[in-house]
Write a protein that holds these residues in place. Structure first.
Motif, mmCIF file in Angstrom:
data_model
loop_
_atom_site.group_PDB
_atom_site.id
_atom_site.type_symbol
_atom_site.label_atom_id
_atom_site.label_comp_id
_atom_site.label_asym_id
_atom_site.label_seq_id
_atom_site.Cartn_x
_atom_site.Cartn_y
_atom_site.Cartn_z
ATOM 1 N N GLY A 2 0.762 -1.240 0.000
ATOM 2 C CA GLY A 2 0.000 0.000 0.000
ATOM 3 C C GLY A 2 0.789 1.284 0.000
ATOM 4 O O GLY A 2 0.213 2.349 0.211
ATOM 5 N N THR A 3 2.108 1.243 -0.225
ATOM 6 C CA THR A 3 2.876 2.486 -0.265
ATOM 7 C C THR A 3 2.344 3.410 -1.343
ATOM 8 O O THR A 3 2.194 4.611 -1.149
ATOM 9 N N ASP A 4 2.055 2.850 -2.512
ATOM 10 C CA ASP A 4 1.376 3.579 -3.568
ATOM 11 C C ASP A 4 -0.104 3.224 -3.481
ATOM 12 O O ASP A 4 -0.478 2.066 -3.686
ATOM 13 N N PRO A 5 -0.977 4.177 -3.151
ATOM 14 C CA PRO A 5 -2.396 3.847 -2.960
ATOM 15 C C PRO A 5 -3.027 3.135 -4.147
ATOM 16 O O PRO A 5 -3.882 2.265 -3.981
ATOM 17 N N SER A 6 -2.621 3.490 -5.364
ATOM 18 C CA SER A 6 -3.235 2.877 -6.541
ATOM 19 C C SER A 6 -2.918 1.389 -6.633
ATOM 20 O O SER A 6 -3.692 0.619 -7.212
ATOM 21 N N SER A 7 -1.792 0.959 -6.050
ATOM 22 C CA SER A 7 -1.428 -0.462 -6.099
ATOM 23 C C SER A 7 -2.469 -1.324 -5.392
ATOM 24 O O SER A 7 -2.703 -2.472 -5.787
ATOM 25 N N VAL A 8 -3.083 -0.791 -4.346
ATOM 26 C CA VAL A 8 -4.096 -1.540 -3.604
ATOM 27 C C VAL A 8 -5.272 -1.868 -4.516
ATOM 28 O O VAL A 8 -5.742 -3.007 -4.585
ATOM 29 N N TYR A 9 -5.737 -0.866 -5.233
ATOM 30 C CA TYR A 9 -6.900 -1.050 -6.098
ATOM 31 C C TYR A 9 -6.578 -1.939 -7.297
ATOM 32 O O TYR A 9 -7.306 -2.895 -7.595
ATOM 33 N N LEU A 16 -7.341 12.470 0.750
ATOM 34 C CA LEU A 16 -7.760 13.735 0.174
ATOM 35 C C LEU A 16 -7.701 13.586 -1.345
ATOM 36 O O LEU A 16 -6.773 12.998 -1.885
ATOM 37 N N GLY A 17 -8.669 14.118 -2.042
ATOM 38 C CA GLY A 17 -8.657 13.999 -3.490
ATOM 39 C C GLY A 17 -9.159 12.637 -3.944
ATOM 40 O O GLY A 17 -10.050 12.046 -3.333
ATOM 41 N N THR A 18 -8.551 12.100 -5.002
ATOM 42 C CA THR A 18 -9.005 10.843 -5.589
ATOM 43 C C THR A 18 -8.488 9.651 -4.801
ATOM 44 O O THR A 18 -7.683 9.788 -3.869
ATOM 45 N N TRP A 19 -8.926 8.474 -5.218
ATOM 46 C CA TRP A 19 -8.489 7.232 -4.579
ATOM 47 C C TRP A 19 -6.994 6.985 -4.760
ATOM 48 O O TRP A 19 -6.407 6.185 -4.045
ATOM 49 N N ALA A 24 -10.666 4.567 -15.646
ATOM 50 C CA ALA A 24 -11.638 5.618 -15.996
ATOM 51 C C ALA A 24 -11.005 7.005 -16.087
ATOM 52 O O ALA A 24 -11.548 7.989 -15.588
ATOM 53 N N GLY A 25 -9.847 7.070 -16.703
ATOM 54 C CA GLY A 25 -9.212 8.361 -16.931
ATOM 55 C C GLY A 25 -8.287 8.848 -15.835
ATOM 56 O O GLY A 25 -7.601 9.855 -16.003
ATOM 57 N N VAL A 26 -8.255 8.187 -14.681
ATOM 58 C CA VAL A 26 -7.344 8.584 -13.598
ATOM 59 C C VAL A 26 -5.909 8.293 -14.020
ATOM 60 O O VAL A 26 -5.591 7.188 -14.459
ATOM 61 N N ARG A 27 -5.042 9.288 -13.896
ATOM 62 C CA ARG A 27 -3.639 9.115 -14.258
ATOM 63 C C ARG A 27 -2.826 8.710 -13.047
ATOM 64 O O ARG A 27 -2.914 9.326 -11.983
ATOM 65 N N LEU A 28 -2.022 7.680 -13.197
ATOM 66 C CA LEU A 28 -1.202 7.154 -12.112
ATOM 67 C C LEU A 28 0.149 7.856 -12.116
ATOM 68 O O LEU A 28 0.766 8.023 -13.168
ATOM 69 N N ALA A 29 0.598 8.269 -10.932
ATOM 70 C CA ALA A 29 1.885 8.952 -10.803
ATOM 71 C C ALA A 29 2.713 8.247 -9.734
ATOM 72 O O ALA A 29 2.262 8.108 -8.594
ATOM 73 N N PRO A 30 3.927 7.785 -10.059
ATOM 74 C CA PRO A 30 4.753 7.051 -9.100
ATOM 75 C C PRO A 30 5.445 7.963 -8.098
ATOM 76 O O PRO A 30 6.658 8.166 -8.141
ATOM 77 N N SER A 40 -4.722 9.330 -4.274
ATOM 78 C CA SER A 40 -4.007 10.351 -3.506
ATOM 79 C C SER A 40 -3.119 9.730 -2.437
ATOM 80 O O SER A 40 -3.446 8.689 -1.859
ATOM 81 N N HIS A 41 -2.002 10.399 -2.159
ATOM 82 C CA HIS A 41 -1.057 9.943 -1.126
ATOM 83 C C HIS A 41 -1.271 10.644 0.212
ATOM 84 O O HIS A 41 -0.553 10.372 1.169
ATOM 85 N N GLN A 42 -2.231 11.548 0.302
ATOM 86 C CA GLN A 42 -2.493 12.269 1.548
ATOM 87 C C GLN A 42 -3.783 11.747 2.169
ATOM 88 O O GLN A 42 -4.802 11.601 1.477
ATOM 89 N N TYR A 43 -3.728 11.487 3.477
ATOM 90 C CA TYR A 43 -4.854 10.855 4.157
ATOM 91 C C TYR A 43 -5.380 11.705 5.305
ATOM 92 O O TYR A 43 -4.658 12.508 5.898
ATOM 93 N N ARG A 44 -6.635 11.480 5.617
ATOM 94 C CA ARG A 44 -7.179 11.890 6.903
ATOM 95 C C ARG A 44 -6.845 10.780 7.906
ATOM 96 O O ARG A 44 -6.718 9.620 7.539
ATOM 97 N N TRP A 45 -6.730 11.156 9.151
ATOM 98 C CA TRP A 45 -6.397 10.196 10.203
ATOM 99 C C TRP A 45 -7.532 10.136 11.211
ATOM 100 O O TRP A 45 -8.287 11.102 11.378
ATOM 101 N N ALA A 46 -7.634 8.998 11.902
ATOM 102 C CA ALA A 46 -8.668 8.817 12.925
ATOM 103 C C ALA A 46 -8.111 7.965 14.051
ATOM 104 O O ALA A 46 -7.170 7.179 13.845
ATOM 105 N N PRO A 47 -8.659 8.094 15.273
ATOM 106 C CA PRO A 47 -8.264 7.175 16.350
ATOM 107 C C PRO A 47 -8.624 5.744 15.953
ATOM 108 O O PRO A 47 -9.705 5.493 15.415
ATOM 109 N N LEU A 48 -7.757 4.821 16.200
ATOM 110 C CA LEU A 48 -8.002 3.428 15.818
ATOM 111 C C LEU A 48 -9.277 2.891 16.444
ATOM 112 O O LEU A 48 -10.066 2.191 15.796
ATOM 113 N N THR A 49 -9.529 3.254 17.700
ATOM 114 C CA THR A 49 -10.705 2.712 18.390
ATOM 115 C C THR A 49 -12.011 3.295 17.866
ATOM 116 O O THR A 49 -13.074 2.720 18.088
#
Length: 390
Positions: free
Chosen positions: A34-41, A190-193, A370-376, A195-204
């Motif tokens: 999951g280092t690159d978010p697009s790899s997960v999908y 943040l942004g598209t699926w 669907a048109g999303v461009r992947l950036a390494p 994106s490398h920037q995330y919102r964070w939440a308490p695990l619990t």
């Protein structure tokens, strides 16, 4: 041939083994890289019969049956909830301990407090402030948390004295530490699926019961057992590299498991004692796997499926780019052209059947993107990516 057959079947890359959902895919691989978010999908879609964006997002953010965590080799993975506690205890704890020592060192150098005890107390206060701010907000970005308290906006000097020296706010670094310790979790990006920037939440907040608490050595043994089931036969060096363990850790877990040895063309390979039966060979199959996919990154020694194509498909840091597979071997790579369509390049002659099967996979993946461009962003472009993109 048996190794390639097992890879095909256990990594769900044949038409008969493809899954109905991303959780089953992740469990089959132990975790999705999951280092690159697009790899997960893309990695999940390649192993699903009818995988779509909504399927993966639902598992990650709605029913929360998948979780992002920092695990092996200080790398982000996406794992099912029954596998995540094993990864946490077997790998993340050690990562967190190293990360905490580093944060304390950087804070001491910044002069926030006097003496080791003073710096530790200062960091404990900053942690409490961050967790309280995160609890009040429910979800927040690192930037939002940095603005919640002056302590969280303290700047840390990264890579002191290196050519790539830089600064990072404490909030960002502290989130990584607390995630490795199992206190916070990456939420929606943040942004598209991609994106490398995330919102964070308490695990619990996401998982009220938290992650199950495993003894470290028990977790290491369990992780090694699952890894051998997924990636075996393989060598002890493969396991040590994949898990990011020391030789002592690796030897201890293998002593506990007592695997049997098999010959891997002159090298001793390991299998679980109850997993020595030959597998039925599947029909030839094609797959387009993403950069940093869990399958090619599952072994340190990859010659048996990679051949001599490594220099064209790996970047300078040892990260694989998008790979093209035919019947258990990497035979080329892929990228997106100027229109966003997936284009492939074979590095060897594999025949018309392979080319037709690969073209079908390329069209399927183009439709999914669907048109999303992947950036390494988390790695360098490979030689083949540069050639195809140009």
């Amino acid at each position: 041939m048996e190794r390639r057959t097992r890879l095909a079947l256990r990594h769900r890359l044949t038409s008969d083994t493809k899954s109905h959902g991303p959780v089953e895919v992740a469990r089959s691989l132990l975790a999705l890289h999951g280092t690159d978010p697009s790899s997960v999908y893309i990695g999940a879609w390649a192993r699903m019969r009818d995988g779509y964006l909504a399927d993966v997002e639902h598992a990650l953010y709605e029913d929360r049956s998948l979780i992002r965590l920092m695990g092996m080799r200080r790398t982000v993975f996406v794992a099912p909830l029954d596998v995540a506690p094993v990864l946490q205890a077997a790998c993340s704890r050690a990562v967190a301990a190293r990360e905490r020592r580093l944060v304390l060192k950087m804070l001491a150098e910044s002069g926030v407090a006097h003496g080791a005890a003073g710096v530790q107390a200062w960091l404990a206060e900053a942690e409490a402030v961050l967790l309280q701010a995160l609890k009040e907000r429910g979800e927040a970005t690192a930037a939002e948390l940095a603005s919640a308290d002056p302590r969280l906006s303290t700047e840390l000097l990264m890579a002191r004295g290196k050519s790539y020296e830089g600064r990072q706010k404490l909030a960002s670094r502290l989130l990584l530490l607390l995630a490795a310790e199992g206190h916070v979790v990456r939420g929606r990006p943040l942004g598209t699926w991609a994106s490398h920037q995330y919102r964070w939440a308490p695990l619990t907040d996401w998982f009220p019961g938290g992650l199950a608490d495993w003894d470290t050595q028990d977790a290491e043994t369990e992780l090694a057992r699952r890894w051998l089931r997924t990636f075996g036969p393989a060598t002890a060096d493969d396991l040590r590299w994949w898990a990011g363990w020391t030789k002592t850790q690796t030897k201890r877990t293998l002593t506990e498991l007592r695997p049997v040895e098999v010959d891997l063309e002159g090298t001793a390979g390991l299998l679980l004692p109850d997993d020595t039966e030959e597998s039925p060979r599947p029909e030839p199959w094609a797959a387009l796997l993403p950069a940093l996919d869990s399958t090619p990154m599952g072994w340190q020694h990859r010659g048996w499926f990679l051949g001599d194509h490594g220099p064209r498909l790996f970047d300078r840091n040892g990260n694989i780019g998008p790979s093209l597979w035919w019947d258990g071997r990497i035979v080329g790579g892929w990228a997106q052209d100027g229109k966003g369509d997936v284009v492939c390049r074979f590095l060897e002659d594999v025949g018309a059947d392979a080319r037709d099967a690969v073209q079908a996979e390329a069209e399927r993946l183009t439709s999914r993107l669907a048109g999303v461009r992947l950036a390494p962003r988390s790695r360098g472009r490979t030689w083949l990516e540069e050639e195809l993109a140009g």
